[in-house]
Enzyme design. Structure first.
Site, short mmCIF file in Angstrom:
data_model
loop_
_atom_site.label_atom_id
_atom_site.label_comp_id
_atom_site.label_asym_id
_atom_site.label_seq_id
_atom_site.Cartn_x
_atom_site.Cartn_y
_atom_site.Cartn_z
N HIS A 163 0.82 -1.21 0.00
CA HIS A 163 0.00 0.00 0.00
C HIS A 163 0.85 1.27 0.00
O HIS A 163 0.36 2.34 -0.34
CB HIS A 163 -0.99 0.00 1.18
N ASP A 197 0.06 -7.62 1.24
CA ASP A 197 0.48 -6.24 1.49
C ASP A 197 2.00 -6.12 1.57
O ASP A 197 2.55 -5.47 2.46
CB ASP A 197 -0.16 -5.68 2.75
N SER A 275 4.60 2.44 7.90
CA SER A 275 4.29 1.32 7.02
C SER A 275 5.51 0.87 6.24
O SER A 275 6.18 1.67 5.60
CB SER A 275 3.21 1.70 6.02
#
Length: 428
Positions: A163, A197, A275
């Site tokens: 992402h 992911d 992230s």
């Protein structure tokens, strides 16, 4: 029931909690729908909007989700690049000249700034890991964002979340990797998996020092961990905590499907922008990739409340190796359609009457070969109870195609253990 947020996004359900949250998928929910290669994949039915939260993803409008819990939690994207120009925060600027000056360190009582560090201290771990952690900037049209990553191999391969780079993937966007010495290099996407992911980037740079992927399967609750990344664009940020829980099922809904993570839960502070950064153990080995957070906020972007989630290094190893070798990852499937409206104990395969365009049991798939039938109720996998479809899917996804899992199927008052050899499907 808590709702994680992704520095990614999406609803998640902690296992074995009562009351359990409403299933993330609409009825009939899907462990799998047929894929072009004849396999199956979870999450082909869009999740049902649920209570009290927003899902944020770079370049996308927020989607509402609902969770029933003692305290409502919001799913938040850890991606710090939430339309930086719109937010206008100096902390989120991509102008390198606007960064805060380095903190000045002066000798303290009984020591000096250059004193030797205890090898088990957070300071020593940080000193060892920081040079291998990178800051990632993404620009695609009017969208811009940032995240974190780390060096996987000295020949230029870097791991991050899918992402983080999603806005630039396939859209002609630009991905810039900022190395620990401040140098900036353009990166290309080697491969990415929405289902896990994870993404692998490649840069042309010398002197890279890779981090070691540790053994996430050997983790224990309470073990100390350190998270490193660039929350809110603040590069080189270090936070510490413990492993709060293992095998947390985290599902991250997306317009194209869902990501399912059998996550490590930690109380180390993780915020948007972390992230893709490493979660490391006391030896400085990567045992997870930070990917999701939960928040008590009711609107907008939020920060850490001590509920962070990381993709285990065992999964990172398998998926990154596949992406480097072929540019494509795969995931395991059982070939059964799960009923998201079922409210009894365990997880039910949809009945033949409820299966619409997709058969309850995929013809020729692993479930059919194992003898599963429409309407069967699965109450455990490998001896561990399962209470909702996402939880079962996540536990399956933690394996590799070809692995054998044991599903406990309940018929009336009788439980039967059914071995299932997992099939394979290509990841998106």
């Amino acid at each position: 029931m808590s709702t994680p947020t992704d520095p990614g996004q999406g609803p998640f359900a902690p296992p074995y909690q009562v009351p359990s949250h409403p299933p993330q998928v609409s009825a009939p929910a899907q462990e799998a729908a047929p894929s072009p290669d004849g396999g199956t994949h979870p999450g082909s039915t869009p999740p049902v909007p649920g209570p009290a939260g927003q899902v944020h993803q770079t370049g996308r409008e927020p989607r509402r989700i609902l969770l029933a819990v003692a305290v409502p939690l919001m799913v938040v994207c850890l991606l710090a690049g939430l339309l930086l120009g719109v937010l206008g925060s100096p902390l989120l600027t991509t102008d390198r000249s606007a960064e805060l000056p380095p903190t000045q360190v002066s000798p303290g009582p009984g020591g000096s700034a250059g004193a030797d560090l205890d090898e088990d201290s957070v300071a020593a771990i940080a000193a060892d890991v920081l040079p291998s952690t990178v800051y990632i900037e993404v620009a695609a049209g009017q969208q811009s964002g940032s995240g974190s990553g780390f060096v996987l191999r000295e020949d230029g391969y870097i791991v991050t979340n899918q992402h983080v780079i999603a806005a630039a993937r396939g859209n002609g966007g630009q991905i810039t990797v900022v190395l620990a010495d401040g140098s900036e290099v353009e990166a290309e996407v080697v491969g990415a998996s929405m289902d896990y992911d994870l993404a692998v980037l490649k840069v042309d740079a010398d002197g890279l020092r890779p981090l070691v992927l540790g053994d996430s399967d050997g983790l224990v609750v309470g073990e100390p961990v350190v998270a490193i990344g660039a929350p809110l664009g603040l590069e080189g940020t270090v936070t510490s905590g413990i492993v709060s829980a293992l095998n947390r099922p985290v599902s991250i809904p997306d317009q194209a499907g869902s990501t399912f993570i059998n996550a490590i839960q930690t109380d180390a502070a993780i915020n948007p922008g972390n992230s893709g950064g490493p979660l490391v153990n006391a030896a400085g080995e990567v045992i997870g990739v930070n990917s999701a957070i939960a928040s008590l906020a009711t609107a907008g972007q939020a920060g850490s409340v001590g509920l962070g989630f990381a993709i285990p290094s065992s999964q990172v190893r398998r998926t990154s190796e596949q992406l480097i070798e072929t540019g494509q990852a795969t995931y395991p499937v059982i070939g059964a359609l799960l009923d998201g409206s079922y409210t009894g104990e365990g997880v039910q395969v949809v009945t033949a009457d409820d299966a619409t365009d997709t058969p309850a049991i995929t013809p020729g798939g692993p479930a059919e070969a194992a003898g599963l039938q429409p309407g069967d109720v699965i109450v455990a996998i490998d001896g561990d109870p399962v209470t909702n479809p996402d939880e079962l899917i996540v536990r399956i996804r933690a394996h590799s195609p070809g692995d054998v899992v044991t599903l406990t199927v309940r018929d009336g008052d009788e439980d039967t253990d059914v071995p299932v050899t997992l099939g394979e499907s290509e990841s998106r």
